[in-house]
Enzyme design. Structure first.
Site, PDB file in Angstrom:
ATOM      1  N   LYS A   1       0.614  -1.405  -0.296  1.00 15.56           N
ATOM      2  CA  LYS A   1      -0.252  -0.473  -0.044  1.00 15.56           C
ATOM      3  C   LYS A   1       1.289   0.794  -0.135  1.00 15.56           C
ATOM      4  O   LYS A   1       0.091   2.379  -0.717  1.00 15.56           O
ATOM      5  CB  LYS A   1      -0.982  -0.339   1.027  1.00 15.56           C
ATOM      6  CG  LYS A   1      -2.211  -1.315   1.701  1.00 15.56           C
ATOM      7  CD  LYS A   1      -2.745  -1.019   2.231  1.00 15.56           C
ATOM      8  CE  LYS A   1      -4.151  -2.696   2.247  1.00 15.56           C
ATOM      9  NZ  LYS A   1      -5.000  -2.564   2.869  1.00 15.56           N
TER      10      LYS A   1
ATOM     11  N   ASN B   1      -4.866   2.400  -1.722  1.00 14.30           N
ATOM     12  CA  ASN B   1      -5.475   1.172  -1.906  1.00 14.30           C
ATOM     13  C   ASN B   1      -5.922   0.519  -2.810  1.00 14.30           C
ATOM     14  O   ASN B   1      -6.144  -0.913  -3.152  1.00 14.30           O
ATOM     15  CB  ASN B   1      -6.297   0.112  -0.576  1.00 14.30           C
ATOM     16  CG  ASN B   1      -7.376   0.792  -0.699  1.00 14.30           C
ATOM     17  OD1 ASN B   1      -8.075   1.853  -0.690  1.00 14.30           O
ATOM     18  ND2 ASN B   1      -8.185   0.068  -0.292  1.00 14.30           N
TER      19      ASN B   1
ATOM     20  N   ASP C   1      -9.575   2.649   1.864  1.00 13.78           N
ATOM     21  CA  ASP C   1      -9.740   1.775   2.728  1.00 13.78           C
ATOM     22  C   ASP C   1     -10.262   3.247   4.329  1.00 13.78           C
ATOM     23  O   ASP C   1     -11.132   2.849   4.637  1.00 13.78           O
ATOM     24  CB  ASP C   1      -8.494   1.518   3.601  1.00 13.78           C
ATOM     25  CG  ASP C   1      -7.673   0.903   3.340  1.00 13.78           C
ATOM     26  OD1 ASP C   1      -8.658  -0.129   2.710  1.00 13.78           O
ATOM     27  OD2 ASP C   1      -6.463   0.318   3.108  1.00 13.78           O
TER      28      ASP C   1
ATOM     29  N   ALA D   1       1.210  -0.160  12.246  1.00 10.34           N
ATOM     30  CA  ALA D   1       2.112   1.305  11.747  1.00 10.34           C
ATOM     31  C   ALA D   1       1.923   0.858  10.380  1.00 10.34           C
ATOM     32  O   ALA D   1       2.372   1.771  10.044  1.00 10.34           O
ATOM     33  CB  ALA D   1       3.561   1.986  12.870  1.00 10.34           C
TER      34      ALA D   1
END
Length: 273
Positions: free
Chosen positions: A70, A91, A107, A130
């Site tokens: 991503k 994404n 997302d 993260a």
């Protein structure tokens, strides 16, 4: 894959677990749209070759992107919406025939849908992880005005970098540290996914009214969600965000609104798959 129908796909490493083809092909069938949606295994080393090949394919409409690409895919796309700066991960990539690849992020919107539906009014959150999904979810929560955010990460510097990039004065805690009394806990990581270590967290410090949201959907019933239900907390599973973000991407790829009135039927299919 066929050379007769336009198609979109999801790419990742691993990718065998992905339920995105079932979702998109279900909607295509519902609407009678003659197109297809596939899943394709692409490694980090193969990203450049993948995009070079797809750009030459007139039937390719674009792709969704999952772990671990991503962030890396941003090197191959145009960014008219400023997603690099605002979120820092993509994404969804749309192909414009003869033009650039346009990257965006569904997302964030997909993550928010069940919280908005349930009229969630919390003021504090903990994000586990993260990575690319965490970036979108952090952006989504700050858009709701949530300012008290903690990042639980194995690499504290990576967690702090995530907060700094978003301009959030939150805190970073280790994977074995006690949770704060937050209103929302979100697993944005791959922990708990099939083939990955389980996510084992002591939830006793969360607020009694807290919601636990696990974006992992394979398996759907994760160790984290079982523990949350045992404590009497509200839970949201990975299909919530998966279907929500897929609906936004579906419109981008196929220029049609996903038939969300068929969600219960779709969930039944996904659970049986």
């Amino acid at each position: 894959m066929t050379d007769k129908l336009p198609y979109a796909e999801v790419i990742g490493d691993p990718i065998a677990h992905s339920k995105s083809p079932l979702i998109h092909n279900f909607w295509l069938d519902c609407l009678g749209i003659e197109a297809e949606y596939h899943k394709t295994h692409v490694t980090a080393e193969g990203l450049a070759a993948y995009f070079l090949a797809r750009r030459a394919d007139p039937d390719w409409l674009g792709c969704n992107v999952t772990i671990p690409h991503k962030i890396a895919v941003m090197d191959f796309t145009d960014d008219p919406g400023g997603v690099r700066e605002r979120i820092g991960a993509m994404n969804t990539i749309a192909s414009e025939t003869g033009g650039p690849l346009i990257g965006t992020n569904t997302d964030a919107g997909g993550f928010l849908q069940p919280l908005l539906r349930d009229k969630w009014k919390g003021e504090s959150a903990v994000l586990v992880g993260a990575g690319g999904a965490a970036r979108a979810i952090l952006f989504a929560l700050t858009s709701l005005g949530v300012a008290d955010i903690s990042i639980m990460a194995r690499d504290r510097s990576k967690g702090q970098g995530l907060l700094d990039r978003a301009g959030v004065e939150g805190r970073v805690i280790g994977m074995n540290d006690a949770l704060p009394a937050a209103d929302l806990l979100v697993n944005t990581s791959s922990l708990g996914m099939v083939g990955q270590p389980v996510l084992d967290i002591d939830l006793s410090h969360l607020a009694d009214s807290a919601t636990v949201y696990d974006i992992v959907y394979s398996p759907l019933e994760t160790n984290l969600l079982r523990a949350a239900r045992a404590r009497g907390l509200k839970t949201l599973d990975g299909l919530e965000m998966l279907i929500g973000q897929a609906a936004l991407a579906f419109d981008i790829f196929f220029d049609a609104e996903a038939p969300r009135d068929r969600d219960e039927e779709l969930r039944t299919l996904l659970l049986a798959a």
